[in-house]
Scaffold this motif. Structure first.
Motif, short mmCIF file in Angstrom:
data_model
loop_
_atom_site.label_atom_id
_atom_site.label_comp_id
_atom_site.label_asym_id
_atom_site.label_seq_id
_atom_site.Cartn_x
_atom_site.Cartn_y
_atom_site.Cartn_z
N GLU A 62 0.98 -1.08 0.00
CA GLU A 62 0.06 -0.08 -0.05
C GLU A 62 0.87 1.37 0.02
O GLU A 62 0.40 2.30 -0.63
N LEU A 63 1.98 1.13 0.67
CA LEU A 63 2.88 2.26 0.63
C LEU A 63 3.55 2.80 -0.54
O LEU A 63 4.20 3.63 -0.90
N ARG A 64 4.00 1.52 -1.28
CA ARG A 64 4.68 1.72 -2.58
C ARG A 64 4.18 2.56 -3.62
O ARG A 64 2.86 2.74 -4.01
N ARG A 65 5.26 3.17 -4.02
CA ARG A 65 4.79 4.31 -5.27
C ARG A 65 5.76 3.88 -6.62
O ARG A 65 6.54 4.65 -6.93
N PHE A 80 10.65 9.67 -10.19
CA PHE A 80 10.45 11.07 -9.35
C PHE A 80 11.29 11.22 -8.29
O PHE A 80 12.14 12.13 -7.67
N ASN A 81 11.29 10.14 -7.38
CA ASN A 81 11.79 10.09 -6.06
C ASN A 81 13.16 9.85 -6.17
O ASN A 81 14.24 10.41 -5.48
N LEU A 122 6.52 14.18 0.66
CA LEU A 122 4.97 14.06 1.42
C LEU A 122 3.86 14.36 0.54
O LEU A 122 2.92 13.81 -0.07
N VAL A 123 4.06 15.67 -0.29
CA VAL A 123 2.75 16.22 -0.99
C VAL A 123 2.83 15.31 -2.29
O VAL A 123 1.61 14.95 -2.58
N VAL A 124 3.86 14.85 -3.02
CA VAL A 124 3.70 13.99 -4.20
C VAL A 124 3.48 12.54 -3.86
O VAL A 124 2.43 12.08 -4.49
N LEU A 160 -4.13 14.97 4.40
CA LEU A 160 -3.51 15.00 5.96
C LEU A 160 -3.45 13.63 6.62
O LEU A 160 -2.41 13.34 7.23
N HIS A 161 -4.29 12.77 6.21
CA HIS A 161 -4.11 11.42 6.83
C HIS A 161 -2.94 10.69 6.75
O HIS A 161 -2.31 10.02 7.64
N GLN A 162 -2.55 10.52 5.30
CA GLN A 162 -1.52 9.68 5.08
C GLN A 162 -0.17 10.43 5.49
O GLN A 162 0.63 9.68 5.82
#
Length: 473
Positions: free
Chosen positions: A263-266, A272-273, A303-305, A310-312
């Motif tokens: 769930e955390l993986r992007r 980009f990271n 964080l923004v990308v 707010l929750h995440q």
């Protein structure tokens, strides 16, 4: 009297840290306050010392907090996964290759002469690999420390610049004669890394070997988290940790962790990271902005990308807050320690009394003595205390016997706060090294000091052979 109290203060702190009796915060902040009270300073004066000391580390502490959060976010997003896999494939899961590669990476990263930058680059990159193979984190900090230590002799490094200022000799005049010794030191560090890798390989291949050595720090006595937490919402690691493989047998815990990791993986934001991380490191090395500002902006963008909303964002900050706070409190306590010793005059008194005990008959051997004792003296004298306090007194004694101050300085540079700086609690980057790696301070010092001293002695022998340091003036 003041120097005696100073030595006792440092001795008690080192004893407490080396024996793991109390948390680092207690030793670094509590003992100096007691020492200052015994020396006769009023609470008001001590408060002024503490304020000055905190002012010197608050920027560094801020940088550590945001650096920990930033690299934690990059780990959560999966940026390290393909990098780890690529390095492991290249190394062939061989501890020898990994240890040598870690030392080489530290040498390359330390080309800018900044210990903090070196540790911020090398530890997050190599720690997950060490954990995946079950290698000792103390071996990691030793390899990184040796690589950074031998490179700290560069003319734009702190110790060489301080030595040049004290002696009045051009920095290149101090460094150029030491180049052969530095090259020998680099080779010695690589050989030791090879040996440590061989030893780790034998340990891991032995029947019944422990694939996860107990060399992580607990919440007391160190600057990092205990064991290897998962990368899920409950992670409190400092940098890219991996899940404990043994957790697969604990009632399905590993399955839950994997679901959280997925769930955390992007994966779509991987490049980009990567670009964001490269940009952050480039800004650190180029010194375009303050490190704490660079990491603050990096955290905001990450964080923004990666985790909008707010929750995440709150979850991700909370997940890494424990490691960040442990580092911040340890650094602030170190600021108290350094502020009291400096403001009270203990450091200056220690420097002069320590140098005054040298017998005049030994004056012609001052360069050799300074070189031999450089690494262990790094536990007692920080770079400012030694090169601005001890070195001038040693030079004054040496001048009476025709001993060149430049010779004493060159001999000092093969150990004092160069090879010795990764074991020195008197430097801020030391706490970054042990904190990012999540190892205990005392165990790190005990594991590294012998190897660092050996490399320093080898460099000193090379310096004597090449004529950079006289055997007996």
């Amino acid at each position: 009297m003041l120097s005696l109290i100073g030595y006792l203060t440092v001795a008690v702190i080192l004893t407490l840290l080396l024996t793991n009796r109390v948390a680092a915060v207690v030793a670094l902040a509590g003992v100096p306050v007691l020492g200052a009270l015994v020396a006769g300073f009023s609470p008001t004066e001590i408060g002024e010392f503490v304020t000055a000391g905190l002012g010197g580390v608050v920027g560094t502490a801020t940088m550590f907090v945001f650096a920990i959060v930033f690299f934690g976010l990059m780990r959560d997003a999966g940026m390290f996964d393909p990098i780890i896999s690529g390095i492991v494939r290249f190394a062939g899961n061989a501890p020898v290759t990994i240890c040598v590669g870690t030392t080489l990476l530290a040498m390359a990263a330390h080309l800018d002469g900044a210990g903090a930058t070196t540790f911020l680059i090398t530890i997050p990159a190599m720690l997950p690999i060490f954990d995946r193979l079950g290698m000792s984190r103390l071996v990691l900090t030793t390899c990184v420390g040796l690589g950074a230590g031998v490179m700290n002799l560069l003319p734009w490094g702190g110790p060489t610049a301080r030595a040049a200022a004290t002696t009045g000799v051009d920095v290149n005049e101090l460094w150029v004669p030491l180049i052969p010794a530095q090259v020998v030191g680099m080779l010695a560090a690589l050989v030791i890394a090879w040996w440590l890798g061989r030893r780790e390989s034998r340990r891991l291949s032995a029947p019944g070997a422990d694939a996860a050595p107990a060399d992580r720090t607990a919440t007391g006595g160190g600057a990092g988290p205990d064991s290897r937490p998962s990368r899920g919402a409950t992670s409190d690691a400092v940098v890219g940790e991996l899940p404990d493989p043994s957790s697969a047998t604990r009632g399905g815990t590993m399955v839950d962790v994997q679901q959280t990791e997925d769930e955390l993986r992007r994966p779509r934001l991987f490049w980009f990271n990567v670009l964001l991380t490269v940009a952050v490191i480039a800004l650190l090395v180029s010194a375009v902005a303050l490190p704490e500002v660079v990491f603050l902006v990096g955290v905001v963008v990450a964080l923004v990308v990666n985790y909008p909303g707010l929750h995440q964002q709150t979850q991700r900050i909370e997940a890494h807050s424990k490691g960040a706070m442990l580092m911040a409190t340890t650094l602030l306590a170190a600021g108290v320690f350094l502020g009291i010793l400096d403001g009270s005059g203990m450091i200056e008194a220690m420097a002069r009394s320590g140098a005054s005990v040298i017998p005049e008959q030994a004056a012609p051997g001052l360069p050799l003595i300074a070189g031999v004792l450089g690494v262990p003296l790094s536990l007692v004298f920080g770079p400012d205390a030694y090169y601005f306090g001890v070195l001038p007194v040693l030079m004054g004694i040496g001048e009476q016997f025709g001993v060149s101050g430049a010779d004493i300085a060159r001999a000092s540079l093969v150990g004092e706060e160069t090879v010795g700086f990764p074991i020195s609690p008197l430097t801020g980057s030391f706490f970054l090294l042990v904190g990012l790696a999540g190892v205990d301070i005392g165990r790190h010092i005990r594991h590294l000091i012998g190897w660092a001293w050996l490399v320093s002695i080898i460099m000193l022998v090379a310096a004597v052979i090449t004529g950079a340091v006289p055997l007996w003036a």
